[in-house]
Design an enzyme around this catalytic site. Structure first.
Site: not given
Ligand code: ADP
Ligand code: ADP
Ligand code: MG
Length: 623
Positions: A116, A297
């Site tokens: 990130k 993806r």
């Molecule tokens: P989406 O926005 O498609 O829901 P997510 O980040 O929630 O994306 O992840 C999609 C799938 O990939 C979920 O089944 C989640 O559990 C899995 N996943 C995402 N990131 C990771 C990670 N770093 N390690 C293990 N599983 C992950």
């Molecule tokens: P992941 O890789 O686990 O999906 P993200 O960076 O996409 O991580 O963040 C996951 C969720 O956390 C976002 O969908 C949002 O709901 C919350 N989030 C992330 N960054 C912020 C922020 N700066 N302020 C408030 N909520 C946040």
């Protein structure tokens, strides 16, 4: 065009990819672990290869086995789905090195967006607005604290390697920073093997807006508009929709253009998603939407985009991977109607969303209301090894209001049993006044958890009436004998009914006919005070909910006991936390099913437990 494809995934997404490949005349190869030998994705494919034991680490995450399976079956290409190896640049490179086609972006694009902090730095350079914060060049606790103080609370600490909603801590005051940092680092190290963090301003009234992008090998990149995924629990999406409520045309253009810039900056090929966080306190405004991360993806919620654009994104993936140009130009894409998706999970909202593991005896959803993307069918097993998602329920209607009610109807008429699901929770969430009005933010679920996660039971009267409708009243009509239920010596009959949440109730049919009903209906609805229970006659052998009703607290999955909050002989009240189990990298609280006494306790902190191990026994009565 590629002629054969190995799908390196399982469950609904494997089935989804196979469906399009088949339609395009592409031969499909599935891979499976021990736990999935009889799974739907295996039977949907033309061929299937066993790749190891149930644990993903020993099967779906072993790149060499998957590549070997492709080579031995003569598959030309590999589609990774989402999760597992989908965002693993080394695996993508190994696929290419083996002379196979990788259905996804180039490894260097995955790497550029993988962490990130690096991704944000890249986006700043490309002129994409990013969430204000500190990228963590210096990782010392002092520097991080100083940066957080300078940004101003609340802040969000994020693991640079994080994903799936893990490795994140919101901090509201300077005094809490050090402890949150330490705990975030521990989780990041254990989940991602990298304890580096970055710090972001915590955006208030946060809305999750993301844009679907698509690139090809000829330098073209288009967007397929936005999705709103603000309904989240613990940073995980629950309901997604497209388009985003309240998005005006100018704002849409600005955010989608930023997404295309982001994709171009990393030479993007294939399907990808640019996630943004928006400050929605005064509606969606272009100057209050910031880049958060890119998912390199296909996304879980891609179907809502397919519904509003009429594009099959998996087809585009296969075409682009085969070297074809994007099938459509930007000006040929437009939004039609409103689409919404709900993630149906085998989990119990009334018990802290504890996964509900076991066999799915009944599985039925009416297809006229919705598109059902699933890897489950009657007889399938929800195992403790993988994500307990049962299905994605997707509706597409002319307006948002119609989409919401269609999704609720789908939940109403769907039957999944005897597992407990989050169906009632989703149903209540869709009916929440703020959501119905399109006023969403990522905290909506948490703020309303108590009302959303409760589950009232149908009244005795309601159950008795439903039983009559389903089982018939003996002797009430000349047709009643057709049902096989006949009045005999017994003055009363017990009838067992099961509802859409997998619960079983016992009710009695009255000795005398009260109404003229004749049986024949398969299922009936009990409508009470805004709650709807869809009930059917329970199977004679259907022993569901046994664990809860007899007070045996069984481990729902293999895991580790984190804490034990009660002692043997202690009185407990219904819903009281008994212990916390860590499994699948998540913590699950086990609670008392009714008021009673802890009659037996077989768990100690730190102990490793097997699935179905008897951890405690609660008996009715007082200490
Ligand atoms: P989406 O926005 O498609 O829901 P997510 O980040 O929630 O994306 O992840 C999609 C799938 O990939 C979920 O089944 C989640 O559990 C899995 N996943 C995402 N990131 C990771 C990670 N770093 N390690 C293990 N599983 C992950
Ligand atoms: P992941 O890789 O686990 O999906 P993200 O960076 O996409 O991580 O963040 C996951 C969720 O956390 C976002 O969908 C949002 O709901 C919350 N989030 C992330 N960054 C912020 C922020 N700066 N302020 C408030 N909520 C946040
Ligand atoms: Mg994300």
């Amino acid at each position: 065009m590629i002629k054969s494809l190995l799908v390196a995934n399982r469950g609904e997404i494997a089935c989804r990819v196979i469906r399009t490949a088949r339609r395009m005349g592409v031969r499909t190869v599935a891979v499976y672990s021990d736990a999935d030998a009889n799974a739907l994705h295996v039977r949907s494919a033309d061929e299937a290869v066993h790749i190891g034991p149930a644990a993903a680490r020993e099967s779906y995450l072993v790149g060499e086995r998957i590549i070997a399976a492709a080579l031995t079956t003569g598959a030309e290409a590999i589609h990774p789905g989402y999760g597992f190896l989908s965002e693993n640049a080394e695996f993508a490179q190994a696929v290419l090195d083996a002379g196979l086609v990788w259905v996804g972006p180039k490894p260097h694009s995955i790497t550029a967006m993988g962490l990130k902090d690096a991704a944000k730095a890249r986006m700043i350079a490309a002129g994409v607005p990013v969430t204000p914060g500190y990228l963590g060049e210096d990782q010392s606790a002092e520097r991080l604290q100083a940066e957080a103080d300078a940004i101003g609370y609340p802040v969000l600490i994020k693991a640079v390697a994080g994903g799936g909603g893990k490795g994140m801590r919101r901090v509201d005051a300077a005094a809490d920073f050090a402890e949150a940092l330490a705990s975030c680092r521990r989780e990041a190290a254990s989940s991602f093997g990298d304890d580096r963090v970055l710090i972001e301003k915590y955006i208030l009234s946060p809305r999750h807006i993301e844009v679907q992008v698509f690139g090809d090998a000829h330098g073209n990149v288009v967007h397929l508009f936005e999705r709103d995924c603000s309904l989240q629990r613990r940073h995980q999406k629950v309901i997604e929709e497209a388009p985003a409520p309240g998005m005006d045309e100018a704002t849409r253009e600005a955010v989608c253009a930023a997404a295309v810039r982001a994709a171009k900056a990393v030479d993007y090929e294939g399907a990808g998603t640019i996630e943004f966080i928006a400050d929605g306190s005064e509606g969606l405004r272009a100057d209050r939407i910031w880049f958060m991360e890119m998912n390199t993806r296909l996304q879980v919620e891609h179907p809502v985009t397919e519904e509003i654009t009429g594009v099959d994104l998996v087809e585009w993936q296969l075409r682009v991977a085969s070297g074809e140009p994007l099938p459509k130009r930007q000006d040929e894409l437009s939004i039609n109607g409103w689409a919404m998706e709900a993630r149906l999970y085998a989990e119990d909202p009334t018990r802290g969303f504890l996964p509900s593991i076991g066999r799915v005896d009944d599985f039925h959803f009416p297809h006229h209301h919705a598109r059902i993307d699933t890897g489950v069918e009657a007889g399938a097993e929800i195992s403790p090894f993988y994500d307990p998602m049962i299905a994605k329920l997707i509706v597409h209607r002319p307006t948002r209001t119609e989409a919401v009610s269609a999704l609720r109807e789908t939940l109403d008429e769907g039957i999944v049993g005897p597992l407990v699901t989050n169906s009632g929770f989703l149903w209540r969430l869709l009916g929440h006044a703020a959501f119905e009005a399109g006023v969403v933010d990522t905290g909506l679920i948490e703020r309303n958890l108590e009302t959303l996660a409760t589950r009232p039971e149908p009244s005795r009267e309601g159950l008795a009436l439903a039983a009559m409708r389903l089982a018939g009243t003996p002797g009430a009509t000349p047709w009643s004998s057709r049902s096989g239920f006949r009045m005999n010596a017994a003055p009363r009959r017990d009838v067992r009914l099961s509802d859409q949440f997998g619960r079983t109730f016992t009710t009695e049919l009255p000795p005398e006919p009260a109404f003229d009903y004749w049986p024949g209906e398969d299922a009936t609805t009990i409508d009470e005070g805004g709650e709807r229970f869809r009930v059917r006659l329970a199977r004679a052998d259907g022993g569901s909910g046994g664990a809860a009703s007899d007070g045996a607290i069984l481990a729902p999955m293999p895991g580790k006991v984190i804490s034990v909050d009660v002692s043997a002989g202690q009185s407990v009240t219904k819903g009281q936390k008994l212990m916390v189990l860590e499994a699948m990298k998540m913590e699950h609280a086990l609670t008392a099913p009714f008021d009673g006494v802890v009659a037996e306790l077989n768990a100690a902190p730190g102990g490793q437990v097997q699935v179905e191990a008897l951890l405690a026994k609660i008996e009715k009565g007082e200490a």
